[in-house]
Design an enzyme around this catalytic site. Structure first.
Site, PDB file in Angstrom:
ATOM      1  N   SER A   1     -87.197 -17.235   8.044  1.00 41.50           N
ATOM      2  CA  SER A   1     -85.745 -17.379   8.084  1.00 41.50           C
ATOM      3  C   SER A   1     -85.218 -17.172   9.502  1.00 41.50           C
ATOM      4  O   SER A   1     -85.861 -16.530  10.335  1.00 41.50           O
ATOM      5  CB  SER A   1     -85.090 -16.366   7.142  1.00 41.50           C
ATOM      6  OG  SER A   1     -85.461 -16.602   5.804  1.00 41.50           O
TER       7      SER A   1
ATOM      8  N   SER B   1     -82.471 -25.078   2.880  1.00 36.05           N
ATOM      9  CA  SER B   1     -81.549 -24.371   3.781  1.00 36.05           C
ATOM     10  C   SER B   1     -80.461 -23.656   3.002  1.00 36.05           C
ATOM     11  O   SER B   1     -79.330 -24.145   2.890  1.00 36.05           O
ATOM     12  CB  SER B   1     -80.934 -25.367   4.773  1.00 36.05           C
ATOM     13  OG  SER B   1     -81.943 -26.062   5.475  1.00 36.05           O
TER      14      SER B   1
ATOM     15  N   CYS C   1     -71.274   8.959  -2.130  1.00 32.32           N
ATOM     16  CA  CYS C   1     -71.607  10.290  -1.616  1.00 32.32           C
ATOM     17  C   CYS C   1     -73.004  10.263  -0.999  1.00 32.32           C
ATOM     18  O   CYS C   1     -73.809  11.154  -1.205  1.00 32.32           O
ATOM     19  CB  CYS C   1     -71.516  11.331  -2.730  1.00 32.32           C
ATOM     20  SG  CYS C   1     -72.614  11.024  -4.125  1.00 32.32           S
ATOM     21  N   ASP C   2     -73.281   9.211  -0.247  1.00 33.68           N
ATOM     22  CA  ASP C   2     -74.579   9.045   0.401  1.00 33.68           C
ATOM     23  C   ASP C   2     -74.351   8.896   1.898  1.00 33.68           C
ATOM     24  O   ASP C   2     -73.513   8.101   2.330  1.00 33.68           O
ATOM     25  CB  ASP C   2     -75.284   7.796  -0.160  1.00 33.68           C
ATOM     26  CG  ASP C   2     -76.762   7.768   0.168  1.00 33.68           C
ATOM     27  OD1 ASP C   2     -77.092   7.882   1.368  1.00 33.68           O
ATOM     28  OD2 ASP C   2     -77.581   7.635  -0.756  1.00 33.68           O
TER      29      ASP C   2
END
Length: 644
Positions: free
Chosen positions: A300, A387, A539-540
């Site tokens: 890609s 594509s 909360c990360d």
């Protein structure tokens, strides 16, 4: 700042001294925008366009109007002025209450523009048509869309509808994807290709052969050598003559993150030795005429046409050899890799940019295939590409709101505060303060930072051992922050809290560091006065965006206008591929609401053709096998117990 009053015998840092200038290596506090626009006195929308590089990554689909709002140009370069769509008006229509003639949808919000999708398909097809004609290529281009990029029903159906006139097809990599591709292509061109990639068990192969029986132009691409036996056995049982392709492992690969899927060590594909064995087995079974397609994938975001031409040339030679060995070859499938310019830099050595246009990409492919085939006196094959990213990325915009912003405020300290601070300092910390004060008087600002840090670390250790209380530690922190601010070394970056989950809506940023253009969609006629990072509502600690295009670690932003002011909307662009399919329910945050917007001749220039609210709390809980009705009954009983 107030004088730093030292204990007896120490020289103070007097506030009457000249204001210290920022020393080498420290960014000045007053510069909130890049040099090319920082000296502008009268801010205009064009300055914002330059600041956020909109003309680089956004052309020809996005621009800024005279009101300072981002506009969408749904027909790309063919869009007339009256057809441009004001993005803020779309957001207002979607989010306003129904009493205000809105749709009452919650943010975050995905806005899809099918007109942009149509233009992307047409531009890709036109680029190859021009290359074919200008090079005297005797066959044609016939692309497919890999549905893994965005499996949304309406996206896939639009692509089949818009691409039907030029035989645009679909690529599937799993049984569910194959089922939806079969269903959609029933309404497309009978010549459209249905490319079957990915791991294939007996059910997958049977389904692909049934698609062939239903007159869909299906090609089973062998990703692993052992798949051939199943294809032969099942095709005999079902009485279907298969069309088979092979995926070749090329030696050509690129070195970036996306290049890891290519080359001899790639996950899928056959080596030249395996390809020869496939040819011999098909020949022994009287099925060599079934081998008609060669597929490969360089990776890609192919960065340059030089690398592209090298890989296509290598594959074209393999194609020519298969023709020589007696296979009835018809199609060369160059796979994915057509990249997009996420940062507008047109760079050839970046994972977020590419150094070519659509037209240059198509020309490089056609020239490479033609050169090798002519050299080998081989008939020009149909050129197919997969594509996906280049087709769907531009048509989808993620809109979210900054709900608050926070920045640490450096405390002020009077002479009395400083005197009291010094008196309460531990004895062995006085020397650090003395060195700090003397360095300030001499203008040695780098030394100031060193001694301030030594003072802080010494006091932290005292606090850990219980010999310094929290008020004293806070005073030390405040003084050190004051020193940093006075000499221009403090961090002026604010944290903007935004109502989305990075894990749900921008998983590629969290997972692989993929960058997307993120900008305010309005107020672009105002100079942004702050710089900020974006913190989501999870909360990360990983739930933040602190890397932006252009190598920036923060983003120029405007002051929030408070509770009674207008909401502050940001947009993430070029995220139409992969993000929705990869997003999860981390922290049980649901996905965004979705609207489809088409250009129209109405008063606002657009029409909302479909609106889908985001998942409710109940929807998200059910996705993790909870039963909201049972949960509510349990809570109801608990409430009744406490009431009685």
């Amino acid at each position: 700042m107030a004088a730093l009053s030292p204990p007896p015998g120490y020289t103070a840092w007097d506030s009457s001294l000249p204001a210290p200038a920022p020393f080498s290596g420290v960014p000045p506090l007053t510069d909130t925008v890049p040099d090319d626009v920082s000296s502008v006195t009268h801010w205009t929308p064009s300055h914002s366009s330059t600041l956020y590089k909109i003309d680089g990554w956004g052309a020809p689909y996005f621009s800024v109007n005279s009101s300072g709002n981002v506009t969408v140009r749904p027909h790309g370069a063919k869009t007339m002025v009256h057809q441009e769509i004001d993005l803020l008006k779309v957001v207002k229509k979607a989010s306003d209450s129904k009493s205000n003639r809105g749709l009452d949808l919650q943010l975050p919000l995905i806005i899809r523009f099918p007109d942009v999708l149509k233009d992307r398909l047409e531009c890709l097809q036109s680029a190859f048509n021009y290359a074919v004609k200008s090079q005297g290529y005797s066959s044609h281009y016939q692309g497919v869309y890999p549905v893994k990029c965005n499996q949304d029903r309406f996206v896939v159906e639009d692509i089949v509808k818009f691409g039907s006139s030029f035989r645009f097809g679909l690529e599937a990599g799993s049984k569910p994807e194959l089922l939806l591709a079969m269903s959609c292509l029933c309404k497309g061109s009978s010549e459209s290709l249905l490319i079957c990639n990915g791991f294939k068990d007996a059910e997958y192969i049977s389904l692909a052969l049934i698609a062939r029986k239903l007159s869909l132009n299906t090609v089973i691409v062998l990703e692993q050598e052992e798949e051939l036996d199943s294809v032969i056995d099942i095709s005999i049982k079902l009485g279907v003559r298969p069309v088979v392709g092979v995926r070749a492992k090329l030696r050509t690969k690129h070195s970036g993150h996306f290049g890891s899927t290519s080359g001899e060590k790639g996950k899928f594909g056959l080596t030249t030795t395996q390809i020869i064995r496939v040819v011999k087995k098909l020949e022994q079974c009287g099925m060599l005429d079934c081998l008609q397609l060669l597929h490969f994938h360089i990776g890609s975001q192919i960065p340059s046409t030089t690398l592209l031409a090298d890989g296509v040339g290598e594959a074209s030679q393999i194609y020519s050899e298969l023709v020589r060995l007696g296979a009835s070859m018809k199609v060369i499938d160059i796979g994915g890799g057509l990249g997009i310019d996420y940062d507008g830099s047109k760079s050839t050595d970046s994972d977020v940019s590419v150094g070519y246009t659509l037209e240059e990409y198509a020309m490089a492919v056609v020239q490479a295939v033609k050169f090798v085939c002519d050299r080998n006196s081989v008939k020009h094959p149909v050129i197919c590409s997969e594509s996906g990213r280049a087709i769907v990325s531009h048509h989808s915009i993620l809109i979210f709101e900054a709900v608050s912003s926070g920045k640490y405020t450096v405390p002020t300290m009077s002479s009395f505060d400083i005197q009291r601070f010094i008196e309460r300092l531990p004895e062995d910390a006085h020397s650090d303060y003395h060195n700090l004060s003397q360095s300030a008087v001499r203008g040695e600002y780098e030394a100031c930072l060193v001694y301030a840090d030594q003072l802080k670390q010494r006091c932290v250790e005292k606090f850990k051992h219980g010999s310094l209380d929290i008020e004293q530690l806070a005073a030390v922190d405040g003084l050190c922050d004051l020193v940093e601010k006075a000499i221009g070394a403090s961090n002026p970056v604010s944290t903007y809290h935004v109502n989305l989950s990075v894990f749900t809506s921008v998983p590629d940023f969290w997972g692989i560091g993929q960058l997307f253009p993120i900008i305010p969609i309005h107020r672009l006629d105002e100079r942004p006065a702050k710089r900020g990072i974006l913190s989501d509502l999870t909360c990360d600690s990983d739930g933040k965006i602190d890397k932006f295009i252009g190598g920036e670690s923060n983003l120029p932003l405007h002051e929030l206008e408070g509770e009674n002011g207008m909401k502050y909307y940001l947009g993430m662009f070029l995220g139409g591929a992969y993000e929705e399919a990869l997003g999860g329910v981390h922290n049980l945050f649901g996905g965004p609401s979705v609207v489809r917007v088409s250009q129209s001749d109405g008063p606002h220039g657009f029409a909302v053709t479909r609106a889908v609210p985001g998942p409710s709390c109940s929807d998200v809980l059910r996705s993790m096998h909870h039963e909201p009705e049972i949960m509510f009954e349990t809570l109801k009983h608990r409430i009744e117990e406490y009431v009685h």
